[in-house]
Design an enzyme around this catalytic site. Structure first.
Site, PDB file in Angstrom:
ATOM      1  N   ASP A 191      -9.733   8.104  13.017  1.00 56.72           N
ATOM      2  CA  ASP A 191      -9.674   8.023  11.557  1.00 56.72           C
ATOM      3  C   ASP A 191     -10.665   6.957  11.077  1.00 56.72           C
ATOM      4  OD1 ASP A 191      -9.100   7.654   8.931  1.00 56.72           O
ATOM      5  OD2 ASP A 191      -6.933   7.596   9.178  1.00 56.72           O
TER       6      ASP A 191
ATOM      7  N   LYS B  51       5.426  -0.160   7.902  1.00 53.88           N
ATOM      8  CA  LYS B  51       5.039   1.149   7.356  1.00 53.88           C
ATOM      9  C   LYS B  51       6.256   2.049   7.414  1.00 53.88           C
ATOM     10  CE  LYS B  51       1.806   3.712   9.532  1.00 53.88           C
ATOM     11  NZ  LYS B  51       0.440   4.170   9.863  1.00 53.88           N
TER      12      LYS B  51
ATOM     13  N   ALA C  66       0.517   4.889   1.154  1.00 52.29           N
ATOM     14  CA  ALA C  66      -0.362   5.814   1.867  1.00 52.29           C
ATOM     15  C   ALA C  66       0.160   7.240   1.723  1.00 52.29           C
ATOM     16  CB  ALA C  66      -0.438   5.392   3.330  1.00 52.29           C
ATOM     17  N   SER C  67      -0.439   8.155   2.455  1.00 54.23           N
ATOM     18  CA  SER C  67      -0.081   9.557   2.249  1.00 54.23           C
ATOM     19  C   SER C  67       1.244   9.926   2.889  1.00 54.23           C
ATOM     20  CB  SER C  67      -1.182  10.455   2.796  1.00 54.23           C
ATOM     21  OG  SER C  67      -1.424  10.128   4.143  1.00 54.23           O
ATOM     22  N   ILE C  68       1.525   9.340   4.049  1.00 56.62           N
ATOM     23  CA  ILE C  68       2.795   9.723   4.665  1.00 56.62           C
ATOM     24  C   ILE C  68       3.803   8.578   4.719  1.00 56.62           C
ATOM     25  CG2 ILE C  68       1.914  11.676   5.997  1.00 56.62           C
ATOM     26  CD1 ILE C  68       1.580   9.921   8.363  1.00 56.62           C
ATOM     27  N   GLY C  69       3.392   7.424   4.245  1.00 55.70           N
ATOM     28  CA  GLY C  69       4.341   6.322   4.208  1.00 55.70           C
ATOM     29  C   GLY C  69       3.843   5.221   3.294  1.00 55.70           C
ATOM     30  N   GLN C  70       4.705   4.274   2.998  1.00 54.85           N
ATOM     31  CA  GLN C  70       4.253   3.119   2.226  1.00 54.85           C
ATOM     32  C   GLN C  70       4.470   1.859   3.042  1.00 54.85           C
ATOM     33  OE1 GLN C  70       6.593   4.063  -1.280  1.00 54.85           O
ATOM     34  NE2 GLN C  70       7.817   2.217  -1.016  1.00 54.85           N
ATOM     35  N   VAL C  71       3.675   0.840   2.731  1.00 52.33           N
ATOM     36  CA  VAL C  71       3.648  -0.339   3.594  1.00 52.33           C
ATOM     37  C   VAL C  71       4.166  -1.556   2.832  1.00 52.33           C
ATOM     38  CG1 VAL C  71       2.163  -1.786   5.037  1.00 52.33           C
ATOM     39  CG2 VAL C  71       1.687   0.654   4.825  1.00 52.33           C
TER      40      VAL C  71
ATOM     41  N   ALA D   9       0.848  -1.188   0.000  1.00 51.93           N
ATOM     42  CA  ALA D   9       0.000   0.000   0.000  1.00 51.93           C
ATOM     43  C   ALA D   9       0.885   1.239   0.000  1.00 51.93           C
ATOM     44  CB  ALA D   9      -0.895   0.012   1.245  1.00 51.93           C
TER      45      ALA D   9
HETATM   46  N1  LIG Z   1      -0.855  -4.518  10.196  1.00 53.11           N
HETATM   47  C1  LIG Z   1      -1.335  -4.457   8.964  1.00 53.11           C
HETATM   48  N2  LIG Z   1      -1.891  -5.531   8.404  1.00 53.11           N
HETATM   49  C2  LIG Z   1      -2.403  -5.472   7.168  1.00 53.11           C
HETATM   50  N3  LIG Z   1      -2.360  -4.390   6.370  1.00 53.11           N
HETATM   51  C3  LIG Z   1      -1.805  -3.274   6.868  1.00 53.11           C
HETATM   52  C4  LIG Z   1      -1.274  -3.242   8.180  1.00 53.11           C
HETATM   53  N4  LIG Z   1      -0.795  -2.000   8.392  1.00 53.11           N
HETATM   54  C5  LIG Z   1      -1.034  -1.300   7.278  1.00 53.11           C
HETATM   55  N5  LIG Z   1      -1.636  -2.048   6.341  1.00 53.11           N
HETATM   56  C6  LIG Z   1      -2.039  -1.638   4.980  1.00 53.11           C
HETATM   57  O1  LIG Z   1      -1.417  -0.413   4.666  1.00 53.11           O
HETATM   58  C7  LIG Z   1      -2.398   0.606   4.458  1.00 53.11           C
HETATM   59  C8  LIG Z   1      -1.866   1.914   5.002  1.00 53.11           C
HETATM   60  O2  LIG Z   1      -1.567   1.747   6.368  1.00 53.11           O
HETATM   61  P1  LIG Z   1      -1.981   2.826   7.433  1.00 53.11           P
HETATM   62  O3  LIG Z   1      -3.420   3.120   7.268  1.00 53.11           O
HETATM   63  O4  LIG Z   1      -1.514   2.383   8.757  1.00 53.11           O
HETATM   64  O5  LIG Z   1      -1.083   4.026   6.941  1.00 53.11           O
HETATM   65  P2  LIG Z   1      -1.322   5.576   7.013  1.00 53.11           P
HETATM   66  O6  LIG Z   1      -0.055   6.276   6.704  1.00 53.11           O
HETATM   67  O7  LIG Z   1      -1.995   5.908   8.274  1.00 53.11           O
HETATM   68  O8  LIG Z   1      -2.284   5.711   5.796  1.00 53.11           O
HETATM   69  P3  LIG Z   1      -3.002   6.976   5.286  1.00 53.11           P
HETATM   70  O9  LIG Z   1      -2.161   7.799   4.500  1.00 53.11           O
HETATM   71  O10 LIG Z   1      -4.032   6.376   4.421  1.00 53.11           O
HETATM   72  O11 LIG Z   1      -3.491   7.639   6.512  1.00 53.11           O
HETATM   73  C9  LIG Z   1      -3.642   0.103   5.147  1.00 53.11           C
HETATM   74  O12 LIG Z   1      -4.825   0.609   4.590  1.00 53.11           O
HETATM   75  C10 LIG Z   1      -3.527  -1.385   4.919  1.00 53.11           C
HETATM   76  O13 LIG Z   1      -3.950  -1.707   3.606  1.00 53.11           O
END
Ligand SMILES: Nc1ncnc2c1ncn2[C@@H]1O[C@H](COP(=O)(O)OP(=O)(O)OP(=O)(O)O)[C@@H](O)[C@H]1O
Length: 633
Positions: free
Chosen positions: A464, A334, A315-320, A313
């Site tokens: 959130d 993350k 995301a906006s401030i990091g990638q997973v 994934a």
């Molecule tokens: N423990 C986990 N198990 C499964 N998937 C995860 C897990 N942590 C993160 N992910 C995946 O990564 C995505 C992004 O993680 P997360 O929502 O924690 O990041 P974020 O930086 O808060 O995202 P955003 O920018 O969307 O706010 C999640 O929607 C999910 O798909």
């Protein structure tokens, strides 16, 4: 930094010049298109982080980027071969359920022009960024369960209510791969990014207006509502593309703004915001390694059996990224984009500049307050050590709770900019909407129960409401909870009065609603009758699900629309910004309602509220929070 301001001023100046030059055209379109544009932006802003105006936070929360399928997969996902549960930190590990939901993803192409729509296997969290997007959804033949009565499906196969308009693709353009691009991490490169966006938008407005002058406005001929030239399809694409490239606070704000009010938002803008919701570009491997080395030390990989360089994934401030620890635990790592934490202040100022440029933000929005709240929230969210603490706290509070699971934090592989947690699986809320009614009722009830418990018993809430933060594992009838960056505490005195107000709303007790609103700071006492009436009516609408015994059918009324109309009145007449606590709280509460609406769930809301009320201890003598197992029920 003078030079930074200069760059933005130049871009802004360019925008203003273009705007001036197009005065007549703009004025002409203000009559019709301007009206739509105005409504759009008001609606977008008012309904998100800024929605805490009064009782009108009943809006869609931002939605997380989804993961998409890949043909190359370093980790075998089959149940037979995935890492067997072991233990970390002495805690036993669970075997992970599988996720198999399918969705589509839209992306803007490398040349800034084309958009793609491709199927993806999201499962909310278990998919990956594609290395090779497939043209066909392999499971398309498998018929989903029938959608709720009167509902249809949009192009993503999502169930949409009869009032929802399917979002069309921006253009019918060729599929392209999503981008792998370095995150602009220095103040200069970020300022340049915003300056480029400002100039691009100005140029786009100019082009669109010129086109309309020469060729006429096709929308006018078709007697459809007209969109301001600023809100053209090309500008929408520019905005989405820039947000996905910049990432960080700007993207987060974009995601927050990516709510869809189908009756107000023009199709191209909806499609562009959809793109923003789907997720950012991804960091190249070299930049990723730099962050990992700096945060975990150069030997970080020795603590892992496997690390998947393809992010699951963005995301906006990091990638997973998926990984497997030495102990055999499957984890989600993350990893924060470099520079985003240090650029929150300037990013938000730049977004504000762009919003001001549009001149469409109503004064009573108290934009400065909302932006300040956004800055504070984002700073907290960029601190993964804080998120790890929040997650551990929730894990403890929910340890005896039936139907919820909070994944383990792996301290050894976590830092301020890297957060490693046990990988969980399941389908996000919007996919649960495709399951049978019984399941939807169950999940809706659990979500509402969790929301009330967090606020009134823990007084500590994950604020959130993103649907991907709740991953439903059907086989275990369990909701896996992730993403605790936005968790916060609420003071006891605030929660006391808030509960009284919710009950007053549920009971249509006008006097009590007004009194509690004064005490909580939603009203000053000097409001006009029209404002008071709109405020009280909004409260009653929010209280509707809690008004009568029995199951409340969230399919039955369009709460959001009623609130939206009252919200416009309040926006014109209110005298004070909402209390600071309300921004995140209303976002979360609206998210819970919208989840139930999305699910089409029937939930015994009044019963849940009365259970809380009967077991609640008002006053100072009860300052400890409860773990869910100890909540009197
Ligand atoms: N423990 C986990 N198990 C499964 N998937 C995860 C897990 N942590 C993160 N992910 C995946 O990564 C995505 C992004 O993680 P997360 O929502 O924690 O990041 P974020 O930086 O808060 O995202 P955003 O920018 O969307 O706010 C999640 O929607 C999910 O798909």
């Amino acid at each position: 930094m003078v030079w930074l301001k200069d760059i933005l001023r130049v871009a802004n100046g360019l925008s203003l010049v273009a705007k001036e030059a197009l005065g007549d055209v703009l004025r002409q379109s203000q009559g019709e298109g301007g009206e739509v544009g105005n409504k759009l932006l008001q609606s977008l802003v008012k309904k998100t982080i800024f929605s805490a105006t009064d009782l009108t936070g009943l809006t869609k929360g931002k939605i997380r980027p989804v993961s998409v399928t890949t043909t190359s997969n370093n980790i075998n996902n089959s149940d037979d071969t995935r890492g067997q549960p072991g233990s970390v930190g002495g805690e036993p590990l669970r075997r992970l359920p599988q996720s198999d939901s399918i969705r589509h993803v839209s992306c803007i192409s490398d040349d800034n022009e084309a958009l793609i729509t491709a199927p993806s296997n999201s499962g909310g969290s278990a998919g990956k960024i594609p290395s090779d997007l497939k043209a066909e959804d392999p499971t398309a033949a498998a018929a989903p369960p029938p959608p709720p009565l009167g509902a249809g499906t949009n192009r993503d196969g999502d169930v949409v209510s009869p009032t929802q308009t399917p979002t069309p693709p921006l253009s019918g353009k060729k599929p392209r791969k999503p981008r792998e691009r370095r995150v602009p991490s220095t103040p200069f490169s970020r300022a340049l990014g915003f300056a480029g966006l400002g100039a691009g938008l100005a140029w786009g407005t100019f082009q669109e207006s010129a086109k309309r002058l020469v060729f006429g406005n096709p929308n006018l001929q078709e007697k459809q509502s007209v969109v301001s030239p600023f809100l053209s399809e090309k500008n929408a694409e520019r905005l989405a593309l820039a947000l996905c490239r910049m990432r960080g606070a700007a993207l987060k704000l974009g995601q927050m703004l990516s709510i869809q009010d189908e009756s107000l938002v023009p199709a191209p803008i909806l499609a562009a915001l959809e793109m923003v919701r789907q997720g950012a570009d991804v960091m190249p491997r070299s930049q990723l390694n730099q962050v990992l080395d700096a945060e975990l030390g150069p030997n970080w990989s020795s603590k892992l059996i496997n690390f998947d360089y393809e992010p699951m994934a963005a995301a906006s401030i990091g990638q997973v990224h998926r990984a497997i620890t030495e102990e055999g635990l499957e984890v989600a790592m993350k990893i924060q984009y470099p520079g985003v934490a240090d650029s929150i202040e300037s990013d938000i100022e730049n977004v504000k500049l762009l919003l001001n440029y549009t001149n469409l933000i109503p004064e009573r929005l108290y934009l400065d307050n909302a932006m300040q709240v956004a800055k504070d929230e984002l700073s907290r969210e960029c601190n993964y050590e804080l998120e790890a603490e929040n997650q551990k706290r929730f894990r403890h509070l929910l340890s005896d709770a039936q139907g919820f699971y909070v994944p383990l934090v792996v301290d050894d592989l976590s830092s301020r900019r890297v957060l490693t947690t046990e990988l969980v699986s399941g389908i996000p809320i919007d996919k649960v909407a495709l399951l049978d009614q019984e399941t939807r009722n169950y999940v809706g009830k659990k979500l509402l129960e969790l929301t009330l418990t967090e606020l009134f018993f823990f007084r500590f809430m994950q604020t959130d409401p993103n649907w991907s933060n709740f991953l439903y594992d059907e086989s275990a009838k369990c909701i896996n909870l992730i993403d605790f960056g936005a968790a916060r505490d609420y003071p006891k005195s605030f929660v006391d009065d808030y509960l009284r107000m919710v009950l007053a709303c549920a009971n249509s007790d006008r006097e009590a609603v007004v009194e509690m609103s004064h005490r909580l700071g939603f009203l000053t006492g000097k409001e006009s009758d029209i404002m008071l009436e709109a405020h009280v009516q909004a409260g009653f609408i929010v209280g509707l699900p809690f008004a009568k015994p029995g199951g409340y059918d969230f399919r039955s009324a369009n709460i959001t629309k009623s609130i939206s109309n009252l919200g416009a009145t309040m926006l014109r007449h209110r005298l004070t910004p909402p209390p600071q606590e309300a921004y995140s709280l209303h976002r979360k509460l609206s998210g819970a309602f919208l989840a139930c609406i999305k699910l089409g769930a029937v939930v015994p809301c009044r019963q849940l509220l009365l259970e809380v009320y009967e077991n609640y201890h008002f006053g100072n003598h009860s300052d400890e929070t409860f773990a869910i197992g100890s909540v009197p029920r």
